[in-house]
Design a protein around this motif. Structure first.
Motif, PDB file in Angstrom:
ATOM      1  N   UNK A  93       0.861  -1.191   0.080  1.00 31.04           N
ATOM      2  CA  UNK A  93      -0.034   0.022  -0.088  1.00 31.04           C
ATOM      3  C   UNK A  93       0.981   1.137   0.004  1.00 31.04           C
ATOM      4  N   UNK A  94       1.818   1.175   0.915  1.00 30.33           N
ATOM      5  CA  UNK A  94       2.730   2.454   0.862  1.00 30.33           C
ATOM      6  C   UNK A  94       3.571   2.635  -0.380  1.00 30.33           C
ATOM      7  N   UNK A  95       3.966   1.581  -1.079  1.00 29.98           N
ATOM      8  CA  UNK A  95       4.592   1.537  -2.380  1.00 29.98           C
ATOM      9  C   UNK A  95       3.550   2.071  -3.570  1.00 29.98           C
ATOM     10  N   UNK A  96       2.168   1.595  -3.487  1.00 29.01           N
ATOM     11  CA  UNK A  96       1.131   2.464  -4.314  1.00 29.01           C
ATOM     12  C   UNK A  96       1.255   3.975  -4.306  1.00 29.01           C
ATOM     13  N   UNK A  97       1.032   4.263  -3.100  1.00 28.19           N
ATOM     14  CA  UNK A  97       1.168   5.767  -2.458  1.00 28.19           C
ATOM     15  C   UNK A  97       2.245   6.525  -3.003  1.00 28.19           C
ATOM     16  N   UNK A  98       3.379   6.030  -2.859  1.00 27.71           N
ATOM     17  CA  UNK A  98       4.771   6.607  -3.226  1.00 27.71           C
ATOM     18  C   UNK A  98       4.993   6.604  -4.628  1.00 27.71           C
ATOM     19  N   UNK A  99       4.419   5.686  -5.419  1.00 24.40           N
ATOM     20  CA  UNK A  99       4.289   5.810  -6.740  1.00 24.40           C
ATOM     21  C   UNK A  99       3.527   6.856  -7.540  1.00 24.40           C
ATOM     22  N   UNK A 100       2.809   7.379  -6.588  1.00 20.83           N
ATOM     23  CA  UNK A 100       1.894   8.557  -7.130  1.00 20.83           C
ATOM     24  C   UNK A 100       2.425   9.901  -7.618  1.00 20.83           C
ATOM     25  N   UNK A 101       3.936   9.904  -7.009  1.00 18.94           N
ATOM     26  CA  UNK A 101       4.778  11.008  -7.388  1.00 18.94           C
ATOM     27  C   UNK A 101       5.377  10.845  -8.935  1.00 18.94           C
ATOM     28  N   UNK A 102       5.308   9.671  -9.431  1.00 20.27           N
ATOM     29  CA  UNK A 102       5.693   9.250 -10.751  1.00 20.27           C
ATOM     30  C   UNK A 102       4.481   9.929 -11.701  1.00 20.27           C
ATOM     31  N   UNK A 103       3.299   9.532 -11.295  1.00 24.63           N
ATOM     32  CA  UNK A 103       2.170   9.838 -12.349  1.00 24.63           C
ATOM     33  C   UNK A 103       1.542  11.464 -12.094  1.00 24.63           C
ATOM     34  N   UNK A 104       1.602  11.863 -10.904  1.00 23.26           N
ATOM     35  CA  UNK A 104       0.705  13.005 -10.486  1.00 23.26           C
ATOM     36  C   UNK A 104       1.667  14.342  -9.903  1.00 23.26           C
ATOM     37  N   UNK A 105       3.112  14.113  -9.825  1.00 26.07           N
ATOM     38  CA  UNK A 105       3.831  15.192  -9.623  1.00 26.07           C
ATOM     39  C   UNK A 105       4.361  15.002  -7.987  1.00 26.07           C
ATOM     40  N   UNK A 106       4.991  15.885  -7.512  1.00 29.80           N
ATOM     41  CA  UNK A 106       5.380  15.707  -6.259  1.00 29.80           C
ATOM     42  C   UNK A 106       4.501  15.667  -5.074  1.00 29.80           C
ATOM     43  N   UNK A 107       3.194  16.124  -5.414  1.00 29.42           N
ATOM     44  CA  UNK A 107       2.358  16.353  -4.059  1.00 29.42           C
ATOM     45  C   UNK A 107       0.900  15.804  -4.880  1.00 29.42           C
ATOM     46  N   UNK A 108       0.729  14.620  -4.940  1.00 30.25           N
ATOM     47  CA  UNK A 108      -0.644  13.901  -5.435  1.00 30.25           C
ATOM     48  C   UNK A 108      -1.547  14.070  -4.145  1.00 30.25           C
ATOM     49  N   UNK A 109      -2.820  14.365  -4.678  1.00 25.98           N
ATOM     50  CA  UNK A 109      -3.882  14.459  -3.632  1.00 25.98           C
ATOM     51  C   UNK A 109      -4.761  12.963  -3.474  1.00 25.98           C
ATOM     52  N   UNK A 110      -4.877  12.621  -2.467  1.00 24.41           N
ATOM     53  CA  UNK A 110      -5.256  11.270  -2.000  1.00 24.41           C
ATOM     54  C   UNK A 110      -6.377  11.283  -1.112  1.00 24.41           C
ATOM     55  N   UNK A 111      -7.488  10.482  -1.590  1.00 25.30           N
ATOM     56  CA  UNK A 111      -8.557  10.383  -0.607  1.00 25.30           C
ATOM     57  C   UNK A 111      -8.106   8.774   0.053  1.00 25.30           C
ATOM     58  N   UNK A 112      -8.343   8.806   1.493  1.00 21.37           N
ATOM     59  CA  UNK A 112      -8.206   7.529   2.367  1.00 21.37           C
ATOM     60  C   UNK A 112      -9.628   7.303   2.788  1.00 21.37           C
ATOM     61  N   UNK A 113     -10.428   6.494   1.942  1.00 23.00           N
ATOM     62  CA  UNK A 113     -11.840   5.988   2.396  1.00 23.00           C
ATOM     63  C   UNK A 113     -11.991   5.095   3.437  1.00 23.00           C
ATOM     64  N   UNK A 114     -12.186   5.447   4.859  1.00 26.97           N
ATOM     65  CA  UNK A 114     -12.102   4.232   5.780  1.00 26.97           C
ATOM     66  C   UNK A 114     -10.580   4.430   6.350  1.00 26.97           C
ATOM     67  N   UNK A 115     -10.073   5.570   6.701  1.00 26.34           N
ATOM     68  CA  UNK A 115      -8.853   5.981   7.069  1.00 26.34           C
ATOM     69  C   UNK A 115      -8.225   5.296   8.531  1.00 26.34           C
ATOM     70  N   UNK A 116      -9.434   4.831   9.223  1.00 28.98           N
ATOM     71  CA  UNK A 116      -8.792   4.215  10.524  1.00 28.98           C
ATOM     72  C   UNK A 116      -8.191   5.435  11.293  1.00 28.98           C
ATOM     73  N   UNK A 117      -7.017   4.664  11.813  1.00 30.00           N
ATOM     74  CA  UNK A 117      -6.126   5.802  12.638  1.00 30.00           C
ATOM     75  C   UNK A 117      -5.015   6.462  12.052  1.00 30.00           C
ATOM     76  N   UNK A 118      -5.168   6.492  10.620  1.00 31.10           N
ATOM     77  CA  UNK A 118      -4.554   7.405   9.699  1.00 31.10           C
ATOM     78  C   UNK A 118      -2.858   6.717   9.601  1.00 31.10           C
ATOM     79  N   UNK A 119      -2.699   5.448   9.533  1.00 30.30           N
ATOM     80  CA  UNK A 119      -1.586   5.081   9.382  1.00 30.30           C
ATOM     81  C   UNK A 119      -1.075   5.147   7.617  1.00 30.30           C
ATOM     82  N   UNK A 120      -1.973   5.654   6.749  1.00 26.19           N
ATOM     83  CA  UNK A 120      -1.630   6.010   5.477  1.00 26.19           C
ATOM     84  C   UNK A 120      -1.481   7.301   5.067  1.00 26.19           C
TER      85      UNK A 120
END
Length: 335
Positions: free
Chosen positions: A94-121
Motif C-alpha cells: 500500500x505504501x509502495x502504491x502511494x509513493x508511486x503517485x509522485x511518478x504519475x501526478x507530480x510531487x504532491x498527489x492528492x489522495x483520498x483515504x476512504x476508511x482511514x482508521x487511525x491514519x496510518x497511510x
C-alpha cells in the motif's frame, strides 16, 4: 413663432433618435434571450448525470443495517485506542502504491483515504492525504495527529467528484454486509478520482492460509462471519470507549454463536460483551464478509460498468493480487 417651430422640430428629432435607440435595445435583448434558450437546449448535462450516476441509487443502499452499527461502528469506537496502538505501521505494498503517485501526478498527489482508521497511510510522504471514517473516535485520533479527517460513511463520501489523483480503501469493504452496499462504496472510491486517477482496494480473503508464504492466517467456516477482537482491560488509552473495571460486562447488541474462532448467523436478542479472564480482555465481535478469489475484482468491474457512459469502459484493472491475507485490486479510471 419661427423660434418655437425650430424647438418643436429639434424635440421631434430627439424623440425619433430615442425611439430608434429603444428599438435597437429591444432587438438586442430579444437576440440575447434567443441565444440563451439555444444554449440551454444544447447544454451538455453529462457531468450532472455522472454525479447522479455515481451516487447510491436508492436509500436502501445507504441505510446502514443494525448488523453493521452494532458489530462494526460501535466496536471500532470502543476499541479505537488499542487499535491505534497496535495498527500503526502501513502495509508495504500500500505504501509502495502511494509513493508511486509522485511518478504519475507530480510531487504532491492528492489522495483520498476512504476508511482511514487511525491514519496510518496519511503521512506527508504519501502526498496530500484527506481521510474519512465512520468511527468518530478513530477520526479524533487522526485529528490529534494533525491529519485532515472527517467522520463520514464510505457510501456517502463528502468529497467532490473527479478531485483526487489517487484513492484507497484498505480493509474496509469486508465490513459491509450486502453486495449493493459494497458496490456503492466502490462507486465512491471511483467517483472521487480524476480521469486517469488510480485506486487501490484491499479486503479480507476467505482463502487465508492456503496461499504460499501466508503468515498469521485465519480460518473461516463461511464468508459471512463474526471475528473476535480482544480489548485488553489493562491497556486502555486515548480513544478507548470502555472504562469498566475488569470482570464487568460491556453492552453490545445481537448475539453470536462461536465456532472455530469465528462466528456465524447473529441471533436477535441482546447480550453483554463477555470478559475473558485468561486474556484479561473484553471480547468484541466484528462482522466480516471475507472474499473468494476473483470476487473483489468482479465487484470493482461491476461498479465501473454501472457508472460508465455510452458503453465506454470506465475502469481498467491494472493488477489483482493477494497480500497480507487480503485480496487486492489496483485500477485506473479512464475518463
Amino acid at each position: 413663432a419661427e423660434r418655437w417651430g425650430r424647438c418643436i422640430r429639434q424635440v421631434q428629432g430627439l424623440m425619433s433618435k430615442v425611439e430608434l435607440h429603444s428599438q435597437k435595445v429591444r432587438k438586442a435583448v430579444e437576440t440575447s434571450k434567443g441565444r440563451k434558450k439555444k444554449r440551454r437546449k444544447g447544454l451538455n448535462t453529462s457531468s450532472a448525470k455522472v454525479v447522479t450516476n455515481l451516487l447510491p441509487k436508492s436509500a436502501s443502499e445507504t441505510r446502514c443495517p443494525e448488523l453493521e452499527k452494532s458489530h462494526v461502528h460501535k466496536v471500532y469506537d470502543a476499541i479505537a485506542g488499542q487499535w491505534d496502538r497496535t495498527r500503526y505501521k502501513g502495509w508495504p505494498r500500500v505504501n509502495e502504491f502511494l509513493k508511486n503517485g509522485t511518478k504519475y501526478y507530480g510531487p504532491h498527489p492528492l489522495v483520498a483515504d476512504l476508511g482511514c482508521g487511525n491514519g496510518k497511510y496519511m503521512y506527508e510522504e504519501n502526498g496530500i492525504v484527506v481521510g474519512c471514517d465512520i468511527s468518530e473516535n478513530l477520526v479524533k485520533i487522526c485529528r490529534d495527529k494533525g491529519f485532515e479527517a472527517q467522520t463520514a460513511d464510505a457510501l456517502l463520501v463528502p468529497y467532490r467528484s473527479h478531485s483526487f489523483d489517487m484513492s484507497i480503501s484498505i480493509a474496509v469493504l469486508h465490513h459491509l454486509s450486502t453486495k449493493e452496499r459494497r458496490i456503492a462504496a466502490l462507486s465512491q472510491l471511483i467517483r472521487v478520482l480524476k480521469p486517469k486517477g488510480r485506486g487501490l482496494v484491499y479486503a479480507w480473503a476467505l482463502e487465508q492460509g492456503k496461499i504460499e508464504g501466508d503468515v498469521g492466517a485465519r480460518h473461516f467456516p463461511g464468508q459471512d462471519v463474526y471475528v473476535p477482537f480482544h480489548l485488553r482491560s489493562d491497556a486502555k488509552g486515548k480513544g478507548d470507549n470502555s472504562s469498566e473495571k475488569k470482570g464487568e460486562k460491556l453492552e453490545q447488541s445481537e448475539n453470536i454463536e462461536e465456532k472455530d474462532g469465528a462466528q456465524k448467523e447473529p441471533a436477535e436478542e441482546k447480550f453483554s460483551v463477555p470478559y475473558n479472564k485468561e486474556k484479561r480482555s473484553y471480547v468484541f465481535q466484528r462482522y466480516c464478509h471475507v472474499y473468494k478469489q476473483g470476487e473483489l475484482e468482479s465487484l470493482v468491474l461491476e461498479a465501473g460498468e454501472r457508472m460508465q457512459e455510452n458503453g465506454k469502459t470506465l475502469i481498467h484493472i491494472e493488477e489483482a493480487y493477494y497480500d497480507m491475507s487480503n485480496w487486492c485490486v489496483r485500477f485506473q479510471k479512464l475518463y
